[in-house]
Write a protein that holds these residues in place. Structure first.
Motif, PDB file in Angstrom:
ATOM      1  N   MET A   1     120.573  17.691  41.131  1.00 53.18           N
ATOM      2  CA  MET A   1     119.152  17.413  41.308  1.00 53.18           C
ATOM      3  C   MET A   1     119.016  15.906  41.509  1.00 53.18           C
ATOM      4  SD  MET A   1     115.826  18.376  38.961  1.00 53.18           S
ATOM      5  CE  MET A   1     116.816  18.927  37.653  1.00 53.18           C
ATOM      6  N   ASP A   2     118.393  15.528  42.583  1.00 49.85           N
ATOM      7  CA  ASP A   2     118.205  14.116  42.891  1.00 49.85           C
ATOM      8  C   ASP A   2     116.890  13.649  42.277  1.00 49.85           C
ATOM      9  OD1 ASP A   2     117.930  11.590  43.935  1.00 49.85           O
ATOM     10  OD2 ASP A   2     118.640  12.150  45.920  1.00 49.85           O
ATOM     11  N   ASP A   3     116.984  12.941  41.164  1.00 47.67           N
ATOM     12  CA  ASP A   3     115.793  12.480  40.438  1.00 47.67           C
ATOM     13  C   ASP A   3     114.886  11.605  41.291  1.00 47.67           C
ATOM     14  OD1 ASP A   3     116.715  13.818  38.239  1.00 47.67           O
ATOM     15  OD2 ASP A   3     117.438  12.032  37.198  1.00 47.67           O
ATOM     16  N   ASP A   4     115.474  10.841  42.199  1.00 43.84           N
ATOM     17  CA  ASP A   4     114.669   9.920  42.988  1.00 43.84           C
ATOM     18  C   ASP A   4     113.820  10.624  44.044  1.00 43.84           C
ATOM     19  OD1 ASP A   4     115.726   7.771  41.592  1.00 43.84           O
ATOM     20  OD2 ASP A   4     117.409   7.583  42.970  1.00 43.84           O
ATOM     21  N   ILE A   5     114.230  11.811  44.464  1.00 47.08           N
ATOM     22  CA  ILE A   5     113.527  12.488  45.550  1.00 47.08           C
ATOM     23  C   ILE A   5     112.680  13.649  45.051  1.00 47.08           C
ATOM     24  CG2 ILE A   5     113.819  13.779  47.697  1.00 47.08           C
ATOM     25  CD1 ILE A   5     116.380  12.161  48.146  1.00 47.08           C
ATOM     26  N   PHE A   6     113.253  14.536  44.260  1.00 42.21           N
ATOM     27  CA  PHE A   6     112.582  15.780  43.932  1.00 42.21           C
ATOM     28  C   PHE A   6     111.987  15.848  42.526  1.00 42.21           C
ATOM     29  CE2 PHE A   6     115.775  16.971  47.149  1.00 42.21           C
ATOM     30  CZ  PHE A   6     114.920  17.426  48.131  1.00 42.21           C
ATOM     31  N   ALA A   7     112.739  15.458  41.540  1.00 44.85           N
ATOM     32  CA  ALA A   7     112.327  15.666  40.153  1.00 44.85           C
ATOM     33  C   ALA A   7     111.214  14.705  39.747  1.00 44.85           C
ATOM     34  CB  ALA A   7     113.520  15.509  39.222  1.00 44.85           C
ATOM     35  N   GLU A   8     110.330  15.225  38.899  1.00 48.94           N
ATOM     36  CA  GLU A   8     109.268  14.422  38.310  1.00 48.94           C
ATOM     37  C   GLU A   8     109.333  14.594  36.805  1.00 48.94           C
ATOM     38  OE1 GLU A   8     105.688  15.965  40.003  1.00 48.94           O
ATOM     39  OE2 GLU A   8     106.051  15.036  41.941  1.00 48.94           O
ATOM     40  N   GLU A   9     108.757  13.656  36.087  1.00 44.50           N
ATOM     41  CA  GLU A   9     108.759  13.758  34.634  1.00 44.50           C
ATOM     42  C   GLU A   9     107.702  14.771  34.178  1.00 44.50           C
ATOM     43  OE1 GLU A   9     109.781  10.474  31.735  1.00 44.50           O
ATOM     44  OE2 GLU A   9     107.597  10.567  31.578  1.00 44.50           O
ATOM     45  N   HIS A  10     108.131  15.706  33.341  1.00 44.77           N
ATOM     46  CA  HIS A  10     107.257  16.725  32.763  1.00 44.77           C
ATOM     47  C   HIS A  10     107.499  16.764  31.261  1.00 44.77           C
ATOM     48  CE1 HIS A  10     105.961  18.520  36.589  1.00 44.77           C
ATOM     49  NE2 HIS A  10     107.186  18.247  37.002  1.00 44.77           N
ATOM     50  N   THR A  11     106.518  17.272  30.536  1.00 46.96           N
ATOM     51  CA  THR A  11     106.679  17.477  29.105  1.00 46.96           C
ATOM     52  C   THR A  11     106.949  18.961  28.882  1.00 46.96           C
ATOM     53  OG1 THR A  11     105.160  15.667  28.644  1.00 46.96           O
ATOM     54  CG2 THR A  11     105.619  17.201  26.837  1.00 46.96           C
ATOM     55  N   ILE A  12     108.156  19.251  28.414  1.00 51.50           N
ATOM     56  CA  ILE A  12     108.586  20.625  28.200  1.00 51.50           C
ATOM     57  C   ILE A  12     108.904  20.802  26.723  1.00 51.50           C
ATOM     58  CG2 ILE A  12     110.280  22.393  28.819  1.00 51.50           C
ATOM     59  CD1 ILE A  12     110.616  20.840  31.504  1.00 51.50           C
ATOM     60  N   ASN A  13     108.169  21.702  26.086  1.00 48.08           N
ATOM     61  CA  ASN A  13     108.303  21.938  24.639  1.00 48.08           C
ATOM     62  C   ASN A  13     108.241  20.629  23.846  1.00 48.08           C
ATOM     63  OD1 ASN A  13     108.429  24.720  24.911  1.00 48.08           O
ATOM     64  ND2 ASN A  13     110.655  24.734  25.036  1.00 48.08           N
ATOM     65  N   GLY A  14     107.313  19.746  24.260  1.00 52.89           N
ATOM     66  CA  GLY A  14     107.085  18.504  23.535  1.00 52.89           C
ATOM     67  C   GLY A  14     108.021  17.362  23.887  1.00 52.89           C
ATOM     68  N   GLN A  15     108.981  17.588  24.786  1.00 51.70           N
ATOM     69  CA  GLN A  15     109.940  16.547  25.158  1.00 51.70           C
ATOM     70  C   GLN A  15     109.775  16.183  26.626  1.00 51.70           C
ATOM     71  OE1 GLN A  15     113.344  15.915  23.436  1.00 51.70           O
ATOM     72  NE2 GLN A  15     113.087  17.262  21.692  1.00 51.70           N
ATOM     73  N   LYS A  16     109.789  14.899  26.931  1.00 47.84           N
ATOM     74  CA  LYS A  16     109.700  14.448  28.322  1.00 47.84           C
ATOM     75  C   LYS A  16     111.076  14.551  28.959  1.00 47.84           C
ATOM     76  CE  LYS A  16     105.798  11.449  27.681  1.00 47.84           C
ATOM     77  NZ  LYS A  16     104.799  11.382  28.680  1.00 47.84           N
ATOM     78  N   MET A  17     111.093  15.146  30.160  1.00 49.29           N
ATOM     79  CA  MET A  17     112.344  15.259  30.915  1.00 49.29           C
ATOM     80  C   MET A  17     112.036  15.428  32.395  1.00 49.29           C
ATOM     81  SD  MET A  17     113.527  19.066  29.665  1.00 49.29           S
ATOM     82  CE  MET A  17     113.163  18.752  27.948  1.00 49.29           C
ATOM     83  N   LYS A  18     113.017  15.118  33.226  1.00 50.96           N
ATOM     84  CA  LYS A  18     112.881  15.285  34.668  1.00 50.96           C
ATOM     85  C   LYS A  18     113.079  16.757  35.009  1.00 50.96           C
ATOM     86  CE  LYS A  18     112.717  10.927  36.160  1.00 50.96           C
ATOM     87  NZ  LYS A  18     111.970  10.350  37.242  1.00 50.96           N
ATOM     88  N   ALA A  19     112.191  17.283  35.870  1.00 51.05           N
ATOM     89  CA  ALA A  19     112.280  18.683  36.266  1.00 51.05           C
ATOM     90  C   ALA A  19     111.594  18.872  37.616  1.00 51.05           C
ATOM     91  CB  ALA A  19     111.625  19.579  35.222  1.00 51.05           C
ATOM     92  N   VAL A  20     111.921  19.973  38.258  1.00 53.75           N
ATOM     93  CA  VAL A  20     111.250  20.392  39.482  1.00 53.75           C
ATOM     94  C   VAL A  20     110.567  21.704  39.173  1.00 53.75           C
ATOM     95  CG1 VAL A  20     111.567  21.144  41.873  1.00 53.75           C
ATOM     96  CG2 VAL A  20     112.941  19.261  40.973  1.00 53.75           C
ATOM     97  N   ILE A  21     109.279  21.805  39.537  1.00 54.80           N
ATOM     98  CA  ILE A  21     108.531  23.040  39.336  1.00 54.80           C
ATOM     99  C   ILE A  21     108.095  23.533  40.704  1.00 54.80           C
ATOM    100  CG2 ILE A  21     106.508  24.100  38.274  1.00 54.80           C
ATOM    101  CD1 ILE A  21     106.679  21.957  36.090  1.00 54.80           C
ATOM    102  N   SER A  22     108.442  24.794  41.011  1.00 58.22           N
ATOM    103  CA  SER A  22     108.106  25.356  42.315  1.00 58.22           C
ATOM    104  C   SER A  22     106.626  25.684  42.396  1.00 58.22           C
ATOM    105  CB  SER A  22     108.929  26.610  42.572  1.00 58.22           C
ATOM    106  OG  SER A  22     108.463  27.653  41.731  1.00 58.22           O
ATOM    107  N   ASN A  23     106.176  26.068  43.584  1.00 52.62           N
ATOM    108  CA  ASN A  23     104.783  26.452  43.801  1.00 52.62           C
ATOM    109  C   ASN A  23     104.431  27.717  43.041  1.00 52.62           C
ATOM    110  OD1 ASN A  23     104.476  24.316  45.563  1.00 52.62           O
ATOM    111  ND2 ASN A  23     105.017  25.541  47.335  1.00 52.62           N
ATOM    112  N   ASP A  24     103.134  27.849  42.755  1.00 48.50           N
ATOM    113  CA  ASP A  24     102.620  29.051  42.098  1.00 48.50           C
ATOM    114  C   ASP A  24     102.641  30.246  43.036  1.00 48.50           C
ATOM    115  OD1 ASP A  24     101.934  27.851  39.710  1.00 48.50           O
ATOM    116  OD2 ASP A  24      99.895  27.416  40.337  1.00 48.50           O
ATOM    117  N   THR A  25     102.847  31.407  42.448  1.00 48.80           N
ATOM    118  CA  THR A  25     102.545  32.653  43.121  1.00 48.80           C
ATOM    119  C   THR A  25     101.520  33.337  42.250  1.00 48.80           C
ATOM    120  OG1 THR A  25     104.341  33.808  41.999  1.00 48.80           O
ATOM    121  CG2 THR A  25     104.832  32.912  44.165  1.00 48.80           C
TER     122      THR A  25
END
Length: 97
Positions: A1-25
């Motif tokens: 996962m290329d943090d500079d291009i795709f991943a954004e910082e999200h809060t997951i279970n109270g912890q900040k981390m880089k992640a990619v979240i796909s579009n909603d269906t």
């Protein structure tokens, strides 16, 4: 996962981390079955589904299907889980009425 291009910082279970979240269906269901009879004709149930891609090392312990997960303040449920080359691919959903 290329943090500079795709991943954004999200809060997951109270912890900040880089992640990619796909579009909603978005899916709509017009009620449910109970005792062989359709119930809640006037109540629509909506389900939104997303895929969450996060580094296994950042997330920690493997998630379990059916467990709750909180992403950016939203309470969701883990519907599916897969591990691919050091990434957790987690299908999450939220039901709204």
């Amino acid at each position: 996962m290329d943090d500079d291009i795709f991943a954004e910082e999200h809060t997951i279970n109270g912890q900040k981390m880089k992640a990619v979240i796909s579009n909603d269906t978005l899916k709509e269901s017009g009620g449910h079955w109970e005792g062989g009879v359709r119930q809640s004709f006037g109540t629509q149930i909506y389900t939104t589904s997303k895929k969450l891609y996060v580094k296994a090392g950042d997330f920690g312990k493997k998630p379990k299907i059916g467990n709750p997960i909180q992403v950016d303040g939203a309470d969701l449920t883990i519907q599916n889980f897969d591990e691919q080359q050091g990434l957790y691919v987690i299908t999450i959903d939220r039901r709204r009425q």
